[in-house]
Every structure is written in structure tokens, then in C-alpha cells.
Design a protein around this motif. Structure first.
Motif, PDB file in Angstrom:
ATOM      1  N   ILE A   8       0.871  -1.080  -0.015  1.00 14.31           N
ATOM      2  CA  ILE A   8       0.027  -0.029   0.147  1.00 14.31           C
ATOM      3  C   ILE A   8       0.822   1.221  -0.012  1.00 14.31           C
ATOM      4  N   ILE A   9       0.714   2.047  -0.975  1.00 18.77           N
ATOM      5  CA  ILE A   9       1.523   3.313  -1.237  1.00 18.77           C
ATOM      6  C   ILE A   9       0.455   4.353  -0.799  1.00 18.77           C
ATOM      7  N   VAL A  39       3.789   2.087   2.871  1.00 19.06           N
ATOM      8  CA  VAL A  39       4.880   2.858   2.847  1.00 19.06           C
ATOM      9  C   VAL A  39       4.272   4.311   2.278  1.00 19.06           C
ATOM     10  N   GLU A  40       4.936   5.416   2.753  1.00 17.99           N
ATOM     11  CA  GLU A  40       4.610   6.733   2.597  1.00 17.99           C
ATOM     12  C   GLU A  40       5.308   7.391   1.725  1.00 17.99           C
ATOM     13  N   THR A  41       4.684   8.222   0.874  1.00 16.56           N
ATOM     14  CA  THR A  41       5.399   8.992  -0.048  1.00 16.56           C
ATOM     15  C   THR A  41       5.731  10.509   0.619  1.00 16.56           C
ATOM     16  N   THR A  42       7.073  10.924   0.242  1.00 22.64           N
ATOM     17  CA  THR A  42       7.728  11.985   0.837  1.00 22.64           C
ATOM     18  C   THR A  42       7.608  13.207   0.016  1.00 22.64           C
ATOM     19  N   ALA A  43       7.184  13.184  -1.327  1.00 20.40           N
ATOM     20  CA  ALA A  43       7.377  14.333  -2.113  1.00 20.40           C
ATOM     21  C   ALA A  43       6.577  13.881  -3.475  1.00 20.40           C
ATOM     22  N   PRO A  44       6.421  15.270  -4.117  1.00 21.12           N
ATOM     23  CA  PRO A  44       5.601  14.670  -5.447  1.00 21.12           C
ATOM     24  C   PRO A  44       6.415  13.703  -6.470  1.00 21.12           C
ATOM     25  N   GLY A  67      -5.571  10.169  -3.740  1.00 24.32           N
ATOM     26  CA  GLY A  67      -6.380  10.810  -4.747  1.00 24.32           C
ATOM     27  C   GLY A  67      -6.036  10.331  -6.227  1.00 24.32           C
ATOM     28  N   ASP A  68      -6.611  11.143  -6.972  1.00 20.69           N
ATOM     29  CA  ASP A  68      -6.098  10.917  -8.390  1.00 20.69           C
ATOM     30  C   ASP A  68      -4.710  11.075  -8.768  1.00 20.69           C
ATOM     31  N   GLY A  69      -4.047  11.886  -8.065  1.00 18.23           N
ATOM     32  CA  GLY A  69      -2.448  12.240  -8.440  1.00 18.23           C
ATOM     33  C   GLY A  69      -1.839  10.937  -8.100  1.00 18.23           C
ATOM     34  N   THR A  70      -2.231  10.369  -6.698  1.00 18.18           N
ATOM     35  CA  THR A  70      -1.600   9.135  -6.161  1.00 18.18           C
ATOM     36  C   THR A  70      -1.387   8.017  -7.322  1.00 18.18           C
TER      37      THR A  70
END
Length: 308
Positions: A8-9, A39-44, A67-70
Motif C-alpha cells: 500500500i503506497i 509505505v508513505e510518499t515524501t514528495a511529488p 487521490g487521483d494524483g497518487t
């Protein structure tokens, strides 16, 4: 209960920074359903690399929690691998708009979507690819928007004193007042060609964009065709008349609206174009893009589909 390896991102800042809190509530349910590595994102753009690496590491299901961007980034990360090595994707809707998730048929409630992600078999949807005049190429799952809707998105992000619908309406009014001189576009599809001044053009794989605007209400994500909707240059008062119809999907028969279907489209503009892909702004006021090509890849993405 699943036996698949699941990654899961999570974009913790999705949904106006609410996604992390929603995810914490869902963690016990994930464990109950079979578990996952988080895991988590840290930046675009970070989700692109995280998804690519998860696919390389052998995860069989990669869930875009945001959301849609992810979802757009996770999809583009998976698609960096050869087709035979690509895992299945799913979308957990904890963002603001969640239009891409709607295209896949997922329910809007995150807990119900999560149950379907773990229970439903993989399905296939069509995939879009956009090639820009400067050589860039990117995949999209739901929509490419050109003109008005992109400018509204850019303006909305600059409004700090409003949220939600009031913020959006303020951005709409600013755009109508300040950005009314539309570019002249030459548009050619595999079905027809035309030239005129265009306020808005949206090429869709799904039915809605912008957090619930039913721009192409008859679109299907697995029919091998794009649906598109275009509004030609009209007066400011007419834009105010048309936009509420677009929300409901009742704009399709208006005389200033062109609807159609195609497998590919080429576009040339006499001015730089504001452009978004799956809700993420690719080119705003500083755009240098004057031409693009979009083409559909039938059944190009393996994804968990919901049942509403």
C-alpha cells in the motif's frame, strides 16, 4: 482473506492532509483482510518510484492510497516494467476528488473499497497515453483536460482563504473573468477533424473529472474508445450557464458543446495550452505546449474493479 503480497503506497497529504488519519483507521481492517506492507510518499512523483520498486520486488498487488494524483503516479510506476512483469493495481480512495477510483467502479467509502480490493478478482481497463510536442510521454487512466478546467485548478490552489466548493467557485469566476480569450485549435481524430476557438476540451476514459463533473456521462473505461467533450468559445454569461449542466452531465445536447468518441486525437494550438492529466497540472500559465497526441491502449491496465 488474500495470500497475495500487497504493497500500500500512501500519500499522507492527499485529501487536504486527511489521508494519513483515514489510513490509520483502516490499518486494523487491512490486517484482518490479509495484511499489507505500507509505505508513505515524501514528495511529488515519489509514488512513481515506490510503485516501480514494489513491482520489481515481486509484489502482486499495489494499492494507491490517496487521490487521483497518487493513483496516476502509481500507475505510471507500474507501467515502467514490461507487460508480463506488471502487478495488479488498486485504488483506495482517500483523496479529494477520487475520479480515477470512480472510473474503476470503487465505492466512495474507503472501508468498503478496501474490502472489495481484497475480495474482487483483477479486471482490465483501457489506458491512455499522451505524447507532447516537447518529447514527453505519460500514461493516464481517467482524463486529459485542456484549457478551462486546468486553469481553474491552478487558480484554486492559489486561494488560501477558502476551501471546498466556495474555493472552486471563486476559481471558476476568476477564470471566466480573466482568461476568456481561448486558443484556436486544429483537432483531428480517427473519425473527424475541425478547427475553432476552444474554451475547454477533455478527453476521457472515465465519466467524470474535477471531483464529480460528469463531463462524458456515457463513457466506459473498457470499450477501447475515448469519449471527449468540448466547449467552443462562448460569452462569459454562457459559460456560467453551461457549467452547472456539466456538473450534472446534462450539457451534451447544448449547441456550443461538441461530444464524440475516438481512438486517437492530434491537436495543434495557436497558443500554449494549460493541461492536466488525471487531475495533476502538467502545464499551467507558464506552458509552452502547443501540440499533443493522445491514443488509447485497449485493456492496457490490470486493476481491481469495484461494484459501486
Amino acid at each position: 482473506m488474500t495470500t497475495r503480497r500487497v504493497k500500500i503506497i500512501l500519500n499522507p497529504h492527499a485529501g487536504m492532509d486527511s489521508a494519513k488519519g483515514k489510513a490509520e483507521v483502516l490499518r486494523p481492517l487491512v490486517a484482518e483482510l490479509g495484511g499489507a506492507d505500507w509505505v508513505e510518499t515524501t514528495a511529488p512523483k515519489h509514488a512513481i518510484e515506490l510503485a516501480r520498486q514494489a513491482a520489481v520486488d515481486g509484489y502482486e498487488l499495489i494499492v494507491a492510497a490517496g487521490g487521483d494524483g497518487t493513483a496516476h503516479e502509481v500507475m505510471n510506476g507500474i507501467l515502467q516494467l514490461p507487460a508480463e512483469q506488471r502487478p495488479c493495481m488498486a485504488i483506495l480512495p482517500v483523496g479529494s476528488g477520487n475520479d480515477f477510483s470512480h472510473t474503476t467502479g470503487m465505492p466512495g467509502q474507503p472501508d468498503e473499497a478496501l474490502r472489495q480490493i481484497y475480495a474482487n478478482p483483477p479486471g482490465m481497463i483501457d489506458l491512455g497515453v499522451i505524447s507532447l510536442g516537447d518529447g514527453r510521454k505519460e500514461y493516464f487512466g481517467n482524463a486529459v483536460g485542456i484549457g478551462f478546467d486546468t486553469i481553474v485548478t491552478v487558480r484554486a490552489k492559489r486561494i488560501k482563504f477558502l476551501r471546498g466548493y466556495p474555493m472552486f467557485m471563486a476559481a471558476v469566476l476568476q477564470t471566466i473573468l480573466l482568461d476568456h480569450d481561448s486558443p484556436r485549435m486544429q483537432i483531428t481524430t480517427d473519425q473527424e477533424s475541425w478547427e475553432e476557438k476552444v474554451v475547454l476540451l477533455v478527453v476521457m476514459n472515465g465519466r467524470r473529472e474535477g471531483g464529480g463533473f460528469f463531463v462524458t456521462p456515457q463513457a466506459l473505461p473498457d470499450d477501447g474508445l475515448f469519449d471527449y467533450s468540448q466547449i467552443r468559445q462562448v460569452s462569459r454569461s454562457m459559460m456560467l450557464r453551461i457549467l452547472p449542466e456539466v456538473v450534472k452531465g446534462t450539457h451534451t445536447s447544448l449547441k456550443d458543446v461538441r461530444m464524440g468518441r475516438c481512438r486517437k486525437m492530434d491537436l495543434h494550438s495557436d497558443k500554449p495550452l494549460a493541461l492536466h492529466i488525471d487531475g495533476e497540472v502538467l502545464a499551467g500559465f507558464d506552458s509552452t505546449i502547443t501540440q499533443l497526441h493522445v491514443e488509447i491502449i485497449p485493456q492496457g491496465l490490470k486493476i481491481i474493479r469495484g461494484v459501486g
